[in-house]
Design an enzyme around this catalytic site. Structure first.
Site, PDB file in Angstrom:
ATOM      1  N   LYS A  57     -18.756 -89.337 -87.735  1.00 19.91           N
ATOM      2  CA  LYS A  57     -18.356 -89.588 -89.058  1.00 19.91           C
ATOM      3  C   LYS A  57     -19.091 -90.714 -89.410  1.00 19.91           C
ATOM      4  O   LYS A  57     -19.436 -91.653 -88.953  1.00 19.91           O
ATOM      5  CB  LYS A  57     -16.824 -89.688 -88.949  1.00 19.91           C
ATOM      6  CG  LYS A  57     -16.060 -89.926 -90.530  1.00 19.91           C
ATOM      7  CD  LYS A  57     -14.628 -89.701 -90.433  1.00 19.91           C
ATOM      8  CE  LYS A  57     -14.090 -90.015 -91.799  1.00 19.91           C
ATOM      9  NZ  LYS A  57     -12.810 -89.603 -91.899  1.00 19.91           N
ATOM     10  N   TRP A 108     -11.888 -86.489 -82.578  1.00 26.73           N
ATOM     11  CA  TRP A 108     -12.431 -87.172 -83.576  1.00 26.73           C
ATOM     12  C   TRP A 108     -11.600 -88.328 -83.338  1.00 26.73           C
ATOM     13  O   TRP A 108     -10.371 -88.142 -83.337  1.00 26.73           O
ATOM     14  CB  TRP A 108     -12.437 -86.451 -84.839  1.00 26.73           C
ATOM     15  CG  TRP A 108     -12.186 -87.564 -86.107  1.00 26.73           C
ATOM     16  CD1 TRP A 108     -13.532 -88.177 -86.431  1.00 26.73           C
ATOM     17  CD2 TRP A 108     -11.422 -88.109 -86.604  1.00 26.73           C
ATOM     18  NE1 TRP A 108     -13.296 -88.786 -87.122  1.00 26.73           N
ATOM     19  CE2 TRP A 108     -12.035 -89.057 -87.729  1.00 26.73           C
ATOM     20  CE3 TRP A 108     -10.046 -87.816 -86.898  1.00 26.73           C
ATOM     21  CZ2 TRP A 108     -11.206 -89.780 -88.570  1.00 26.73           C
ATOM     22  CZ3 TRP A 108      -9.239 -88.645 -87.821  1.00 26.73           C
ATOM     23  CH2 TRP A 108      -9.988 -89.455 -88.588  1.00 26.73           C
ATOM     24  N   HIS A 124     -17.096 -78.381 -88.757  1.00 31.34           N
ATOM     25  CA  HIS A 124     -15.636 -78.610 -89.569  1.00 31.34           C
ATOM     26  C   HIS A 124     -16.372 -78.066 -90.913  1.00 31.34           C
ATOM     27  O   HIS A 124     -17.196 -78.946 -91.427  1.00 31.34           O
ATOM     28  CB  HIS A 124     -15.353 -79.723 -89.125  1.00 31.34           C
ATOM     29  CG  HIS A 124     -14.297 -79.783 -88.377  1.00 31.34           C
ATOM     30  ND1 HIS A 124     -13.499 -81.016 -88.078  1.00 31.34           N
ATOM     31  CD2 HIS A 124     -13.793 -79.098 -87.623  1.00 31.34           C
ATOM     32  CE1 HIS A 124     -12.759 -80.819 -87.062  1.00 31.34           C
ATOM     33  NE2 HIS A 124     -12.756 -79.595 -86.889  1.00 31.34           N
ATOM     34  N   ASP A 149     -19.197 -82.160 -89.274  1.00 34.49           N
ATOM     35  CA  ASP A 149     -18.415 -81.815 -90.206  1.00 34.49           C
ATOM     36  C   ASP A 149     -19.066 -82.193 -91.676  1.00 34.49           C
ATOM     37  O   ASP A 149     -19.698 -83.250 -91.766  1.00 34.49           O
ATOM     38  CB  ASP A 149     -17.209 -82.900 -90.217  1.00 34.49           C
ATOM     39  CG  ASP A 149     -16.043 -82.742 -91.389  1.00 34.49           C
ATOM     40  OD1 ASP A 149     -14.815 -82.588 -90.754  1.00 34.49           O
ATOM     41  OD2 ASP A 149     -16.275 -82.803 -92.608  1.00 34.49           O
ATOM     42  N   GLU A 190     -16.930 -85.339 -82.602  1.00 30.45           N
ATOM     43  CA  GLU A 190     -17.106 -85.185 -84.106  1.00 30.45           C
ATOM     44  C   GLU A 190     -17.585 -86.663 -84.388  1.00 30.45           C
ATOM     45  O   GLU A 190     -17.048 -87.407 -84.379  1.00 30.45           O
ATOM     46  CB  GLU A 190     -15.977 -84.649 -84.600  1.00 30.45           C
ATOM     47  CG  GLU A 190     -15.942 -84.695 -86.216  1.00 30.45           C
ATOM     48  CD  GLU A 190     -14.949 -84.204 -87.020  1.00 30.45           C
ATOM     49  OE1 GLU A 190     -13.559 -83.865 -86.203  1.00 30.45           O
ATOM     50  OE2 GLU A 190     -14.780 -83.801 -88.264  1.00 30.45           O
ATOM     51  N   HIS A 214     -18.842 -85.378 -93.349  1.00 28.02           N
ATOM     52  CA  HIS A 214     -19.018 -86.685 -92.723  1.00 28.02           C
ATOM     53  C   HIS A 214     -20.513 -87.212 -92.723  1.00 28.02           C
ATOM     54  O   HIS A 214     -21.132 -87.935 -91.848  1.00 28.02           O
ATOM     55  CB  HIS A 214     -18.679 -86.428 -91.276  1.00 28.02           C
ATOM     56  CG  HIS A 214     -17.094 -86.396 -91.229  1.00 28.02           C
ATOM     57  ND1 HIS A 214     -16.547 -86.280 -89.995  1.00 28.02           N
ATOM     58  CD2 HIS A 214     -16.320 -86.317 -92.004  1.00 28.02           C
ATOM     59  CE1 HIS A 214     -15.413 -86.123 -90.017  1.00 28.02           C
ATOM     60  NE2 HIS A 214     -15.170 -86.097 -91.348  1.00 28.02           N
ATOM     61  N   ASP A 261     -15.633 -87.986 -98.682  1.00 29.47           N
ATOM     62  CA  ASP A 261     -15.086 -87.011 -97.751  1.00 29.47           C
ATOM     63  C   ASP A 261     -13.755 -86.401 -98.098  1.00 29.47           C
ATOM     64  O   ASP A 261     -12.633 -86.768 -97.239  1.00 29.47           O
ATOM     65  CB  ASP A 261     -15.096 -87.513 -96.290  1.00 29.47           C
ATOM     66  CG  ASP A 261     -14.740 -86.563 -95.396  1.00 29.47           C
ATOM     67  OD1 ASP A 261     -14.961 -85.296 -95.508  1.00 29.47           O
ATOM     68  OD2 ASP A 261     -14.281 -87.205 -94.331  1.00 29.47           O
ATOM     69  N   ASP A 287     -12.312 -83.690 -98.623  1.00 27.97           N
ATOM     70  CA  ASP A 287     -11.655 -82.482 -97.901  1.00 27.97           C
ATOM     71  C   ASP A 287     -11.022 -81.578 -98.707  1.00 27.97           C
ATOM     72  O   ASP A 287      -9.820 -81.197 -98.631  1.00 27.97           O
ATOM     73  CB  ASP A 287     -10.628 -82.981 -96.949  1.00 27.97           C
ATOM     74  CG  ASP A 287     -11.402 -83.442 -95.655  1.00 27.97           C
ATOM     75  OD1 ASP A 287     -12.013 -82.765 -94.938  1.00 27.97           O
ATOM     76  OD2 ASP A 287     -11.199 -84.744 -95.130  1.00 27.97           O
ATOM     77  N   ASP A 299     -11.893 -77.337 -92.081  1.00 26.18           N
ATOM     78  CA  ASP A 299     -11.170 -78.661 -92.087  1.00 26.18           C
ATOM     79  C   ASP A 299     -11.119 -79.218 -93.269  1.00 26.18           C
ATOM     80  O   ASP A 299     -12.054 -79.901 -93.774  1.00 26.18           O
ATOM     81  CB  ASP A 299     -12.090 -79.649 -91.123  1.00 26.18           C
ATOM     82  CG  ASP A 299     -11.414 -81.071 -90.930  1.00 26.18           C
ATOM     83  OD1 ASP A 299     -10.199 -81.319 -91.424  1.00 26.18           O
ATOM     84  OD2 ASP A 299     -12.074 -81.876 -90.584  1.00 26.18           O
TER      85      ASP A 299
HETATM   86  C1  RNT Z   1     -11.709 -86.674 -90.196  1.00 27.30           C
HETATM   87  C2  RNT Z   1     -11.991 -85.577 -89.307  1.00 27.30           C
HETATM   88  C3  RNT Z   1     -10.902 -84.621 -88.398  1.00 27.30           C
HETATM   89  C4  RNT Z   1      -9.935 -84.379 -89.329  1.00 27.30           C
HETATM   90  C5  RNT Z   1      -8.896 -83.403 -88.405  1.00 27.30           C
HETATM   91  C6  RNT Z   1      -7.631 -83.608 -88.954  1.00 27.30           C
HETATM   92  O1  RNT Z   1     -12.219 -86.955 -90.841  1.00 27.30           O
HETATM   93  O2  RNT Z   1     -12.635 -84.568 -90.096  1.00 27.30           O
HETATM   94  O3  RNT Z   1     -11.744 -83.374 -88.037  1.00 27.30           O
HETATM   95  O4  RNT Z   1      -9.985 -84.189 -90.525  1.00 27.30           O
HETATM   96  O5  RNT Z   1      -8.931 -83.651 -86.855  1.00 27.30           O
HETATM   97 ZN    ZN Z   2     -13.474 -82.837 -89.164  1.00 25.48          ZN
END
Ligand code: RNT
Ligand code: ZN
Length: 424
Positions: free
Chosen positions: A233, A189, A291, A264, A231, A267, A299, A301, A331
């Site tokens: 985003k 990523w 993820h 993810d 990945e 994302h 986003d 998390d 994640d």
């Molecule tokens: C960031 C991505 C990525 C990170 C990690 C720490 O938006 O989701 O995967 O969260 O690599």
């Molecule tokens: Zn991620």
């Protein structure tokens, strides 16, 4: 009063009969659930600080919020926390590491020169813990992230540095796989992007592709052992307008290079769920990497909750028969609650949703759909939600030798008092 074990067995017997009536074998579901590896992300334990000297905290559009006391400082404290966390989580686990968790022990080296030896502490720990390891190059929290760019930087020196980092991380991932006898996911990523409207949105994407190609050109890496994934985003903080590694770029890249794509769940547009994307992508991609996270309004998390978003993802994987083609990782990074508890809650929730999918009386629901009877499909789906899943979950935890119900929380509270709160 009956003992906890007796109560759990009583519940299991009741559930076994009810589920059997619907054609679901509860014991088989528990057995299957225990075999699915879930990759737990090391970075929830220390706000992605890592073990290098650089240790600037997260940058590149991602952010940990909160300042709950007791954050692990360095590999030893993180591994101690991980040991307790893993003992409270049922099922098969992997640990997902990041490049910035290298333990250099005084060796002078930057990220373009990391070696498997810098991860010896992690490999030894993983062997003892009986878990596999996954890996991520760290394209953030570093002075060589120039104006927010890494692999797509207009500066060749910057690109070359990060290309080398990617190569080193694949070598490290290969060492993980060899040492632990199971493949390592290598997740790429990159935060590259602009806060505002680009004048040229093509050139950075071209550079990103060329850099990735340069990394994957290394043929000394066995792609049976190292499972590369890119990945995508939508946006990050300070990178709101343009992200180089968008969904379209990363998916096209993965498809044309024969590697994995990482979805993810945070994302995409906040109202967009990733569950429905799985079956579409798996018609074309041999394997997918997830993820799993929980975004609130953005986003953000947050810790993965036991909610519909999570259940839909697991249902797609289990009921779509994709267990061997979807690699599941978590994640998130929440620093507002006990970080160890955050691991346990998110991992247990993921296991719960997985088990619940395996207990779904799918045959009857599918038959209703095939008969064009969408009334019955919906009725059965809704009735399935109140089948005695919790009795099976408790029995599964008991069988796996981990705490039943909320009893794990006392252990975390005790550890927090004895160990975590004593950290400076
Ligand atoms: C960031 C991505 C990525 C990170 C990690 C720490 O938006 O989701 O995967 O969260 O690599
Ligand atoms: Zn991620």
């Amino acid at each position: 009063m009956a003992s906890m074990e007796d109560r759990v067995l009583l519940g299991l017997n009741y559930a076994r009969e009810l589920y059997a009536e619907k054609g679901v074998d509860v014991d088989q579901a528990m057995e299957r659930c225990g075999q699915v590896a879930i990759s737990m992300h090391c970075w929830q334990g220390d706000d992605i600080m890592g073990c290098e000297a650089v240790g600037a905290g997260a940058s590149g559009g991602i952010q940990t919020t909160g300042n709950y006391p007791g954050r692990a400082r360095g590999g030893d404290e993180l591994r101690a926390d991980l040991n307790l966390a893993l003992s409270l989580i049922p099922g098969r686990k992997k640990l997902n590491l990041h490049g910035n968790y290298a333990e250099l022990k005084g060796r002078k080296a930057d990220r373009d020169a990391y070696r498997p030896e810098d991860f010896a502490g992690w490999i030894d720990w993983a062997k003892a813990a009986g878990v596999g390891l996954d890996m991520n190059p760290t394209y953030f929290s570093h002075p060589k992230v120039k104006d927010g760019f890494t692999l797509a930087s207009p500066d060749k020196g910057i690109r070359d540095f990060w290309i080398e980092h990617g190569k080193r991380c694949r070598e490290i991932g290969q060492a993980f796989a060899k040492a632990l006898g199971q493949p390592a996911v290598l997740n790429f990523w990159m935060p590259d992007g602009y806060k505002d409207t680009p004048a040229d949105s093509t050139a950075p994407r071209r550079r990103m592709v060329e850099s990735l190609d340069a990394i994957f050109a290394d043929k000394s890496i066995d792609t049976q052992l190292v499972l590369d994934s890119v990945e995508s985003k939508l946006f990050g903080i300070g990178v709101e307008r343009y992200t180089v590694g968008s969904h379209e770029l990363m998916l096209s890249y993965a498809l044309t290079r024969g590697i994995m794509y990482t979805l993810d769940s945070g994302h995409f547009h906040p109202t967009e769920q990733i569950a429905d994307k799985l079956s579409a992508l798996l018609l074309y991609l041999p394997k997918l990497h997830l993820h799993v996270t929980r975004g609130i309004r953005w986003d953000s998390d947050h810790v993965v909750a036991f909610n519909d978003d999570l259940q839909y993802i697991m249902d797609e994987i289990v009921l779509g028969n994709y267990l061997d083609r979807v690699l599941i990782g978590l994640d998130y990074f929440d620093a507002s609650i006990n970080r160890l508890a955050a691991w346990v809650i998110g991992m247990r929730n993921t296991q719960k949703a997985l088990l619940r999918s395996m207990l779904t009386p799918h045959k009857a629901i599918l038959a209703a759909e095939e008969a064009g009877d969408w009334t019955s499909r919906f009725a059965l789906q809704e009735e399935a939600k109140t089948l005695p899943f919790t009795a099976v979950w408790d029995a599964y935890c008991l069988k796996q030798g981990v705490p039943v119900g909320d009893s794990w929380l006392n252990q975390v509270k005790q550890y927090e008092k004895d160990v975590m709160f004593k950290r400076g």
